[in-house]
Design an enzyme around this catalytic site. Structure first.
Site, PDB file in Angstrom:
ATOM      1  N   ARG A   1     -14.168 -21.470   0.816  1.00  0.00           N
ATOM      2  CA  ARG A   1     -13.077 -22.422   0.602  1.00  0.00           C
ATOM      3  C   ARG A   1     -13.652 -23.586  -0.189  1.00  0.00           C
ATOM      4  NH1 ARG A   1      -8.853 -19.319   2.989  1.00  0.00           N
ATOM      5  NH2 ARG A   1      -9.937 -18.121   4.559  1.00  0.00           N
TER       6      ARG A   1
ATOM      7  N   GLY B   1     -10.073 -15.192   2.222  1.00  0.00           N
ATOM      8  CA  GLY B   1     -10.589 -14.251   3.206  1.00  0.00           C
ATOM      9  C   GLY B   1     -10.963 -12.965   2.514  1.00  0.00           C
TER      10      GLY B   1
ATOM     11  N   ASP C   1      -2.799 -14.946  -1.163  1.00  0.00           N
ATOM     12  CA  ASP C   1      -1.783 -15.833  -1.740  1.00  0.00           C
ATOM     13  C   ASP C   1      -2.330 -17.234  -2.026  1.00  0.00           C
ATOM     14  OD1 ASP C   1      -1.964 -16.449   0.912  1.00  0.00           O
ATOM     15  OD2 ASP C   1       0.176 -16.300   1.331  1.00  0.00           O
TER      16      ASP C   1
ATOM     17  N   ASP D   1       0.602  -9.158   2.342  1.00  0.00           N
ATOM     18  CA  ASP D   1       1.733 -10.086   2.307  1.00  0.00           C
ATOM     19  C   ASP D   1       2.006 -10.661   0.920  1.00  0.00           C
ATOM     20  OD1 ASP D   1      -0.533 -11.581   2.160  1.00  0.00           O
ATOM     21  OD2 ASP D   1       0.009 -13.031   3.692  1.00  0.00           O
TER      22      ASP D   1
ATOM     23  N   THR E   1      -6.244  -8.714  -0.093  1.00  0.00           N
ATOM     24  CA  THR E   1      -5.983  -9.273   1.236  1.00  0.00           C
ATOM     25  C   THR E   1      -5.615  -8.145   2.188  1.00  0.00           C
ATOM     26  OG1 THR E   1      -4.419 -10.550   2.570  1.00  0.00           O
ATOM     27  CG2 THR E   1      -3.633  -9.811   0.444  1.00  0.00           C
TER      28      THR E   1
ATOM     29  N   ARG F   1      -0.938 -13.400   9.670  1.00  0.00           N
ATOM     30  CA  ARG F   1      -0.387 -14.655  10.152  1.00  0.00           C
ATOM     31  C   ARG F   1       1.130 -14.759   9.958  1.00  0.00           C
ATOM     32  NH1 ARG F   1      -3.667 -18.677  11.877  1.00  0.00           N
ATOM     33  NH2 ARG F   1      -5.388 -17.523  10.991  1.00  0.00           N
TER      34      ARG F   1
ATOM     35  N   ASP G   1      -3.740  -8.466   4.659  1.00  0.00           N
ATOM     36  CA  ASP G   1      -2.444  -8.736   5.295  1.00  0.00           C
ATOM     37  C   ASP G   1      -1.263  -8.057   4.604  1.00  0.00           C
ATOM     38  OD1 ASP G   1      -3.736 -10.304   7.116  1.00  0.00           O
ATOM     39  OD2 ASP G   1      -3.239 -12.202   6.159  1.00  0.00           O
TER      40      ASP G   1
END
Lengths: 326, 326, 326, 326
Positions: C75, C14, C106, C133, C129, C175, C131
């Site tokens: 992807r 992403g 990740d 994370d 990212t 997520r 996120d």
């Protein structure tokens, strides 16, 4: 189609947000209608020097949202001369360019007009300038974005701590035209706009001071059109320091930020519709006209009329500003 | 709780985005923990003159997103004098204010320090300044917003048509600190930052010119910290015109827009966490400390250390700028 | 220099604002230090399919301010297979690429780790990212921009007329990580954040309702991390309609807008410093590490640690939200 | 002056950016011309329940830049009944309110019309709605801001990595009117707009698919007006999944963010001019008219005409979208 097979497009003069949207619309409308397209870099300078490349649809992908102009602009001394214009014409011949779309302000359209007359060329202009000082069109490409840039900057300045009796002069662009200052003042709730259109009639600063503008005991914000006749923000501040030393006066000159930024929705739509209309105009055999918009209708305005320096401001707005700063 | 029942809060000095988020956090954390809250308008001036009102939760509703400070700030001559500070102290007594939270920059915290010492008052400071020039804290309330304001302005300037060999000096705030200029230059891809920290060691302009910065034949952008030692954008432009007349030099002074605007997420979060920590500090019996943040941990920094003028910039970034402007 | 002459760079997964700033920094730092650079389009898919082009300094001009990634991402099913990775490796050999810089989240770094191990390749990762994370780094490229995008959207929603007792669920990305929801709630003054980290421990919605969140008789705003364990905004709204039918509940899902937009100052600076550090890492013989930032220092984090799913949120902030929504 | 001494002002229905600028202009123009002003909170509901406060110039200071409406809006069941309207009328009598300015959309103006007729009251309306669906006026207060909010959101979505053949449906407001979808599509360079005005004439989705919209092998963006007749973004996505399963379809519903945000320059200027005109209208003895703008001239439009559901879109723009998405 009057013998036009290939259309050249260039941007010229001070750049304005929305020029890229116009380039995109000119290019794709031309291609859609079967024309070839040549992009000319660096305005008339590039035409003189031969900076010309073929454009396909992909060349204008994903540019509608970008400020500035992907074709760049430049001032050209050479194009001011007959020799330069001959070289420009030769380059057009060499590249097979039959007609031109010129996106720019009054200087650029004046140049286009002369070039068109001299070499009997079909040229259509688009009004690309943040100053909104072209006649025959309600608004110009870039004006709405510049106005919003000004509004956002003044909002930020108004945020800051307001001591008593400070007088902020904020200088905005518009050398001979008060559109940005006047409408910017309305939109920001400023105490006054000082504009070139009435500079010789009225002592705008004197009136402002005499009106007792700062009875709120808050800072007052005044938008000033950059102009020799208004004195500009610096000139006014100097005068205040001399004549009204009791005021704490501050100056901000917004400068080049006003030309940049992603174009607003209105400028993108205007530029897109005008870009399309430029190709329609050439298809219809129009030449030596600027595309304008009047009452949301696209119109053709002879260059001579567009560059006449007589676009009136809405003077009622001066009274509105005064009334709303109570 | 060390006899504290009622906490006063004020903002002082140049305002900074995020001050409102701090006022909100101070007020609500105090109320949540059973304290009364008094808001003091116009900083120390308002304390001297008694501009003090009780605050409830509703008074700070819907302000987290606003630039400036709802409590206003002002400079106070009176508070500079012992008599003025006595009046300020008397007003605190009269209103029942037992402790103060002062949100401001180094001047404000220096004033708070003196006031606290003189009258043995518990005062906690929050670093509210766009300049990021307080020691003992990684960052200050308002710095991130100002940096983003600068970045957005420079992006707009970069949008505009780039003729050959133009040199733009863009002056940003930071009288004694180059944080905004240095990090602003990194974030905008500028060719150089001219900062006060190394002004006496290096001829930064000379180095820039000699490095042949403009071999791209594009306009170059240089961020300059407003400062006597750098000369500011105007001073540098004058020098270029004299020493390197071959360059076409332009100046933009961003000015007061840098203090305003809705605070960024980072500034709101920082201000909120620090506002909460100020109340915790008072609850824990802390006094005469500024709340700082170090490695994402809230810390207490003695005023004396916070206002020491020695916060180091990251000099590696100068090399980064140079390397990335190839 | 460990035999590295040519470095490839790609973005994967992403996309995140700031990736372009990272690409620019990687490219120019590499060139400055004498390496050749190859840009790989469409991530690992492009490596498998050979979408590889040499990059010079000009290729990364004027991209620092752009959202998305000029190298695109995709992807790749093929890269999931050993055969696909062999083709990727062959393409690297063919192009003379000795080392890779992979910018992504990740999943991308996990892919990089496997590829590096299988073919004994020097690969350095950058955490790209929104996120936040990834472990071993305080923050990731894109997170600050996404947080600001969320804050601006929620500000707009809060502007609108607030009838009594409306409950807005605003779903944000993340997520498996509540960073955006939690810090977004702090920054917007929301009444609550519902996050995956504590979803199995606490009935967050039940607690919110029982706390009598809406005693202000104003609309309440709750930020919800998109996640199976939270139920997402839609899931929560369904539950409210069933269990607490007295509330008028509304849902907004911010969606893809969170990935886009011009990167903030912080993301551009982070991406620039990390991009530079990636080349330094390769120069120092590092491999199979992600560049991270800890306490403003650039560090190397083994891939295995970076992608471990254990980055802790700051649980104190949940209490802060509660306290400040009085 | 027709016996008017005191003017009430309220906002009603869905709020729209620029309503505050209108409230400010109404209030200050009224005060400047010697009227008293009463602000009514929560629209007609507040009129029924007596939420009425006197307004002075300071009450509207520093609000021109704020989204939403400081007077709030609400739906009122009571005002739908004759009894409710009697209470509203009684409250006006009690407060000495002789005339009303109502700022809102078609539902609000329809309510105003009925109320005016029943009790023989001078009421002037201002078109405050983001949907631009009021007749007799070229544009409405809030429309330009909403359009820009949409454009900025779509720009962000377009930034994100574009895999092959993705079809994004982005749903925008405009229950019966395609202005936002159509002009938003032009301004963002979207591949299509799906609008209610032609929903019964044409299978817009079918045409889009058949036109082979995605021959660029890039993601395609389609703006969809929220509407029962278009199916909305969700409905269209469901249909694509069923009928054209080869497409990877995504949905974003922009939702409430479209109503908020600081108003654009154009909306502030429009709201200011219309607010002033509302007072002029009452002074001139006008009643039961909406202030409109046509060709930059302020006009009075009978309520009956304003709320007629027949404002035409510019269908040429559909062809423009198609041509420019080559």
């Amino acid at each position: 189609m009057h013998g036009i097979n290939c259309i050249g497009v260039l941007t010229s003069g001070g750049d304005a947000p929305g020029m890229n949207a116009a380039i995109r619309a000119v290019t794709r409308t031309a291609l859609y209608n079967g024309f070839e397209v040549r992009a000319i870099y660096h305005g008339f300078k590039g035409l003189v020097e031969g900076e010309i490349v073929p454009f396909r649809s992909e060349n204008v992908s994903n540019i509608i949202q970008l400020g500035g102009t992907i074709l760049k602009t430049a001032r050209s001394q050479a194009f001011m001369t007959y020799e330069g214009r001959c070289r420009a014409y030769d380059n057009m011949q060499k590249e097979g360019i039959d007609a031109l779309v010129v996106i720019g302000g009054d200087g650029s359209l004046a140049g286009a007009r002369e070039f068109a007359a001299e070499f009997d060329l079909p040229i259509v202009g688009l009004p690309g300038t943040i100053d909104n000082d072209l006649s025959g069109t309600d608004t110009t490409i870039g004006y709405d974005t510049a106005l919003n840039t000004i509004v956002q900057a003044v909002d930020k300045i108004r945020d800051t701590a307001m001591s008593h009796e400070r007088l902020f002069f904020i200088e905005v662009m518009g050398r001979n035209a008060g559109f940005l200052a006047l409408n910017g003042a309305i939109a920001t709730g400023a105490e006054a706009a000082i504009i070139p259109e009435i500079a010789t009639e009225v002592d705008q600063l004197g009136e402002l001071i005499r009106s007792g503008f700062n009875h709120h005991k808050n800072s007052s914000i005044v938008l000033v059109a950059e102009s020799e006749v208004t004195g500009g923000a610096m000139g006014l501040a100097d005068r205040v320091r001399k004549e009204y030393p009791e005021y704490d006066v501050r100056v901000t000159i917004l400068g080049h930020v006003q030309r940049g930024g992603s174009p607003t929705a209105a400028d993108r739509i205007l530029a897109t519709r005008m870009g399309e209309a430029a190709i329609t105009a050439l298809t219809e055999g129009q030449r030596n006209v600027m595309v304008g918009i009047q009452n949301d209708q696209l119109v053709y305005v002879p260059f001579s009329k567009a560059i006449r320096d007589d676009k009136p401001i809405n003077r009622n707005l001066l009274q509105t500003i005064k009334m709303l700063s109570i």
